[in-house]
Design a protein around this motif. Structure first.
Motif, PDB file in Angstrom:
ATOM      1  N   TRP A  41      85.626  62.794  62.312  1.00 19.43           N
ATOM      2  CA  TRP A  41      86.871  62.465  61.619  1.00 19.43           C
ATOM      3  C   TRP A  41      87.351  61.080  62.047  1.00 19.43           C
ATOM      4  CZ3 TRP A  41      91.910  61.257  62.774  1.00 19.43           C
ATOM      5  CH2 TRP A  41      92.873  61.479  61.780  1.00 19.43           C
ATOM      6  N   TRP A  42      87.341  60.812  63.344  1.00 21.83           N
ATOM      7  CA  TRP A  42      87.821  59.534  63.862  1.00 21.83           C
ATOM      8  C   TRP A  42      86.910  58.386  63.416  1.00 21.83           C
ATOM      9  CZ3 TRP A  42      91.023  56.091  65.137  1.00 21.83           C
ATOM     10  CH2 TRP A  42      90.696  55.033  65.972  1.00 21.83           C
ATOM     11  N   HIS A  43      85.594  58.596  63.457  1.00 19.52           N
ATOM     12  CA  HIS A  43      84.655  57.553  63.029  1.00 19.52           C
ATOM     13  C   HIS A  43      84.816  57.232  61.552  1.00 19.52           C
ATOM     14  CE1 HIS A  43      81.670  57.992  66.596  1.00 19.52           C
ATOM     15  NE2 HIS A  43      82.794  57.391  66.917  1.00 19.52           N
ATOM     16  N   GLU A  44      85.163  58.254  60.741  1.00 24.21           N
ATOM     17  CA  GLU A  44      85.392  58.026  59.322  1.00 24.21           C
ATOM     18  C   GLU A  44      86.569  57.073  59.137  1.00 24.21           C
ATOM     19  OE1 GLU A  44      84.186  61.574  56.354  1.00 24.21           O
ATOM     20  OE2 GLU A  44      86.289  61.465  56.838  1.00 24.21           O
ATOM     21  N   ARG A  45      87.643  57.294  59.896  1.00 23.44           N
ATOM     22  CA  ARG A  45      88.831  56.422  59.809  1.00 23.44           C
ATOM     23  C   ARG A  45      88.536  55.034  60.358  1.00 23.44           C
ATOM     24  NH1 ARG A  45      88.988  61.356  58.087  1.00 23.44           N
ATOM     25  NH2 ARG A  45      90.906  61.762  56.955  1.00 23.44           N
ATOM     26  N   LEU A  46      87.861  55.000  61.517  1.00 24.05           N
ATOM     27  CA  LEU A  46      87.540  53.717  62.148  1.00 24.05           C
ATOM     28  C   LEU A  46      86.708  52.851  61.211  1.00 24.05           C
ATOM     29  CD1 LEU A  46      87.648  52.197  64.925  1.00 24.05           C
ATOM     30  CD2 LEU A  46      85.445  53.237  65.429  1.00 24.05           C
ATOM     31  N   SER A  47      85.653  53.448  60.619  1.00 24.58           N
ATOM     32  CA  SER A  47      84.778  52.690  59.726  1.00 24.58           C
ATOM     33  C   SER A  47      85.518  52.307  58.455  1.00 24.58           C
ATOM     34  CB  SER A  47      83.522  53.492  59.402  1.00 24.58           C
ATOM     35  OG  SER A  47      83.849  54.683  58.739  1.00 24.58           O
ATOM     36  N   SER A  48      86.479  53.143  58.011  1.00 20.58           N
ATOM     37  CA  SER A  48      87.196  52.817  56.774  1.00 20.58           C
ATOM     38  C   SER A  48      87.995  51.525  56.937  1.00 20.58           C
ATOM     39  CB  SER A  48      88.113  53.972  56.365  1.00 20.58           C
ATOM     40  OG  SER A  48      89.261  54.030  57.182  1.00 20.58           O
ATOM     41  N   VAL A  49      88.607  51.337  58.093  1.00 17.60           N
ATOM     42  CA  VAL A  49      89.384  50.107  58.320  1.00 17.60           C
ATOM     43  C   VAL A  49      88.441  48.904  58.395  1.00 17.60           C
ATOM     44  CG1 VAL A  49      90.991  48.949  59.879  1.00 17.60           C
ATOM     45  CG2 VAL A  49      91.235  51.391  59.457  1.00 17.60           C
ATOM     46  N   THR A  93      79.529  49.631  56.172  1.00 15.49           N
ATOM     47  CA  THR A  93      79.500  50.293  54.875  1.00 15.49           C
ATOM     48  C   THR A  93      78.546  51.487  54.867  1.00 15.49           C
ATOM     49  OG1 THR A  93      80.016  48.208  53.766  1.00 15.49           O
ATOM     50  CG2 THR A  93      79.070  49.949  52.411  1.00 15.49           C
ATOM     51  N   PHE A  94      77.334  51.288  55.410  1.00 17.34           N
ATOM     52  CA  PHE A  94      76.378  52.397  55.359  1.00 17.34           C
ATOM     53  C   PHE A  94      76.740  53.497  56.349  1.00 17.34           C
ATOM     54  CE2 PHE A  94      74.040  49.412  52.837  1.00 17.34           C
ATOM     55  CZ  PHE A  94      73.426  50.231  51.912  1.00 17.34           C
ATOM     56  N   TRP A  95      77.385  53.125  57.446  1.00 17.08           N
ATOM     57  CA  TRP A  95      77.902  54.126  58.388  1.00 17.08           C
ATOM     58  C   TRP A  95      78.969  54.973  57.689  1.00 17.08           C
ATOM     59  CZ3 TRP A  95      81.819  52.867  62.769  1.00 17.08           C
ATOM     60  CH2 TRP A  95      81.885  53.924  63.675  1.00 17.08           C
ATOM     61  N   HIS A  96      79.895  54.307  56.997  1.00 20.18           N
ATOM     62  CA  HIS A  96      81.001  54.974  56.317  1.00 20.18           C
ATOM     63  C   HIS A  96      80.501  55.854  55.167  1.00 20.18           C
ATOM     64  CE1 HIS A  96      85.204  55.469  55.131  1.00 20.18           C
ATOM     65  NE2 HIS A  96      84.877  55.181  53.895  1.00 20.18           N
ATOM     66  N   LEU A  97      79.599  55.317  54.348  1.00 13.32           N
ATOM     67  CA  LEU A  97      79.158  56.093  53.177  1.00 13.32           C
ATOM     68  C   LEU A  97      78.290  57.271  53.584  1.00 13.32           C
ATOM     69  CD1 LEU A  97      75.975  55.671  52.003  1.00 13.32           C
ATOM     70  CD2 LEU A  97      76.854  53.409  51.490  1.00 13.32           C
ATOM     71  N   LYS A  98      77.553  57.132  54.686  1.00 12.93           N
ATOM     72  CA  LYS A  98      76.754  58.243  55.194  1.00 12.93           C
ATOM     73  C   LYS A  98      77.658  59.395  55.608  1.00 12.93           C
ATOM     74  CE  LYS A  98      75.545  60.440  58.600  1.00 12.93           C
ATOM     75  NZ  LYS A  98      75.801  60.859  59.933  1.00 12.93           N
ATOM     76  N   MET A  99      78.759  59.067  56.297  1.00 15.57           N
ATOM     77  CA  MET A  99      79.681  60.134  56.732  1.00 15.57           C
ATOM     78  C   MET A  99      80.376  60.768  55.540  1.00 15.57           C
ATOM     79  SD  MET A  99      81.446  58.823  60.248  1.00 15.57           S
ATOM     80  CE  MET A  99      81.669  57.135  59.772  1.00 15.57           C
ATOM     81  N   ILE A 119      71.052  66.756  54.080  1.00 12.67           N
ATOM     82  CA  ILE A 119      71.662  65.885  55.102  1.00 12.67           C
ATOM     83  C   ILE A 119      70.582  65.043  55.783  1.00 12.67           C
ATOM     84  CG2 ILE A 119      72.850  65.906  57.327  1.00 12.67           C
ATOM     85  CD1 ILE A 119      74.517  68.240  56.293  1.00 12.67           C
ATOM     86  N   LEU A 120      69.408  65.653  55.992  1.00 11.92           N
ATOM     87  CA  LEU A 120      68.285  64.913  56.592  1.00 11.92           C
ATOM     88  C   LEU A 120      67.907  63.722  55.707  1.00 11.92           C
ATOM     89  CD1 LEU A 120      66.220  65.463  59.043  1.00 11.92           C
ATOM     90  CD2 LEU A 120      64.659  66.189  57.240  1.00 11.92           C
ATOM     91  N   LEU A 121      67.710  63.993  54.398  1.00 10.28           N
ATOM     92  CA  LEU A 121      67.319  62.933  53.462  1.00 10.28           C
ATOM     93  C   LEU A 121      68.425  61.887  53.335  1.00 10.28           C
ATOM     94  CD1 LEU A 121      65.603  65.044  50.643  1.00 10.28           C
ATOM     95  CD2 LEU A 121      64.511  63.636  52.402  1.00 10.28           C
ATOM     96  N   LEU A 122      69.671  62.343  53.328  1.00  6.48           N
ATOM     97  CA  LEU A 122      70.807  61.423  53.228  1.00  6.48           C
ATOM     98  C   LEU A 122      70.821  60.446  54.408  1.00  6.48           C
ATOM     99  CD1 LEU A 122      73.629  60.458  52.284  1.00  6.48           C
ATOM    100  CD2 LEU A 122      74.581  62.428  53.465  1.00  6.48           C
ATOM    101  N   ASN A 123      70.590  60.966  55.605  1.00  2.00           N
ATOM    102  CA  ASN A 123      70.574  60.099  56.790  1.00  2.00           C
ATOM    103  C   ASN A 123      69.432  59.092  56.719  1.00  2.00           C
ATOM    104  OD1 ASN A 123      72.487  60.847  59.291  1.00  2.00           O
ATOM    105  ND2 ASN A 123      72.216  62.611  57.963  1.00  2.00           N
ATOM    106  N   PHE A 124      68.230  59.555  56.312  1.00  2.00           N
ATOM    107  CA  PHE A 124      67.089  58.644  56.196  1.00  2.00           C
ATOM    108  C   PHE A 124      67.370  57.565  55.146  1.00  2.00           C
ATOM    109  CE2 PHE A 124      63.853  62.040  57.732  1.00  2.00           C
ATOM    110  CZ  PHE A 124      64.246  61.791  59.027  1.00  2.00           C
ATOM    111  N   ALA A 125      67.926  57.981  53.992  1.00  2.00           N
ATOM    112  CA  ALA A 125      68.191  57.031  52.905  1.00  2.00           C
ATOM    113  C   ALA A 125      69.214  55.983  53.330  1.00  2.00           C
ATOM    114  CB  ALA A 125      68.683  57.782  51.658  1.00  2.00           C
ATOM    115  N   ALA A 126      70.276  56.420  54.023  1.00  2.00           N
ATOM    116  CA  ALA A 126      71.325  55.483  54.439  1.00  2.00           C
ATOM    117  C   ALA A 126      70.771  54.473  55.442  1.00  2.00           C
ATOM    118  CB  ALA A 126      72.507  56.257  55.038  1.00  2.00           C
ATOM    119  N   VAL A 127      70.026  54.958  56.422  1.00  2.00           N
ATOM    120  CA  VAL A 127      69.468  54.046  57.435  1.00  2.00           C
ATOM    121  C   VAL A 127      68.440  53.119  56.789  1.00  2.00           C
ATOM    122  CG1 VAL A 127      68.112  53.929  59.563  1.00  2.00           C
ATOM    123  CG2 VAL A 127      69.938  55.608  59.348  1.00  2.00           C
TER     124      VAL A 127
END
Lengths: 149, 132
Positions: A41-49, A93-99, A119-127
């Motif tokens: 939750w906190w990382h989502e907010r941090l990355s959003s800013v 951006t990719f950190w935020h969109l992955k979350m 979730i596995l594929l999503l993480n691979f695709a984002a990275v």
């Protein structure tokens, strides 16, 4: 941890603890809280800013560029003052969109196996996508020094 | 998953009355998902094309300045502003403010108006000032 070991409920009742290990079944099965919800939750907010500030920078920078053709964009990205914020923008951006996408998957993909795979594929695709974008910026930026030309 | 049919179900989306706060909440997800897929793909394509050379960049620019490309770009810019404004609204609500129903509805409506206004301003600037 205090474990209840003396309970002897009526026949058929599920035991409060695993008789072999003395550990509650929920803990053995891993069905409890992962205790990482607040961090996500906190990382989502941090990355959003971070994303907010970096995209305001990107939009203002692009609107101020005289031309948006190949030469104009690559010469702009050769400047460290453009390349470094762009690298940070890609990471944030990719950190935020992955979350964000992961929360949507967790909400709507109900089957446990499908959810894990998605979730596995999503993480691979984002990275993977972030890596291509980072490489592209680094290649353009280092071409200025004649390293990657 | 097994369910005891004798137990009541919580009502689903269909029974609720629509309001700006509900619309904005759903739009936050929809725009976020759109930006994370279409927007991210466009960002990677743009950067990789720029790194690959002039010919690849022309290919990207040709698509981006086609009518379809411009329509997608307008849609992405609206999604960006809507997600930005409703995201700011969420940050305010995260500190525990803005839950009173009238203020909550008002600011939800303001994010909708703001995103349309900002999108119009951006494209007016691009067309009028940049002449692109």
């Amino acid at each position: 941890m205090i474990v209840e070991t003396t309970r002897t409920g009526e026949p058929g009742a599920s035991p409060a603890t695993d008789p072999a290990t003395g550990t509650p079944p929920a803990r053995v099965r891993g069905t409890g809280s992962a205790r990482e919800g607040a961090e996500h939750w906190w990382h989502e907010r941090l990355s959003s800013v971070a994303v907010l500030m970096l995209f305001v920078w990107l939009i203002v920078s692009l609107l101020r560029l005289p031309v948006l053709d190949h030469r104009g964009v690559t010469e702009w990205l050769r400047d460290p003052l453009a390349a470094v914020p762009m690298l940070l923008l890609i990471l944030a951006t990719f950190w935020h969109l992955k979350m964000g996408l992961q929360v949507i998957v967790e909400d709507y993909v109900h089957d446990e196996g499908n959810r894990f795979l998605t979730i596995l594929l999503l993480n691979f695709a984002a990275v993977g996508a972030a890596a291509f974008a980072l490489f592209a910026v680094v290649k353009i930026a280092f071409a200025a020094a004649g390293i990657a030309r | 998953m097994s369910r005891n049919p004798n137990r009541p179900l919580s009502p689903h989306l269909g029974v609720y009355k629509w309001g700006p706060h509900m619309l904005v909440s759903i739009l936050h997800r929809v725009t976020g998902a759109g930006l994370a897929t279409v927007g991210a793909a466009a960002l990677v394509w743009w950067l990789v094309a720029a790194a690959s050379g002039e010919e690849a960049y022309e290919g990207f620019a040709g698509w981006a300045t086609s009518w379809l490309g411009i329509a997608i770009a307008v849609g992405l810019s609206w999604a960006f502003f809507q997600h930005l404004l409703s995201g700011l609204r969420h940050l305010v609500m995260d500190i525990g403010a803005g839950f009173e129903i009238r203020g909550n509805k008002f600011w939800a409506t303001m994010t909708l108006a703001g995103s349309i206004l900002l999108t119009a301003a951006l494209w007016l600037y691009i067309v009028m000032v940049r002449g692109a």
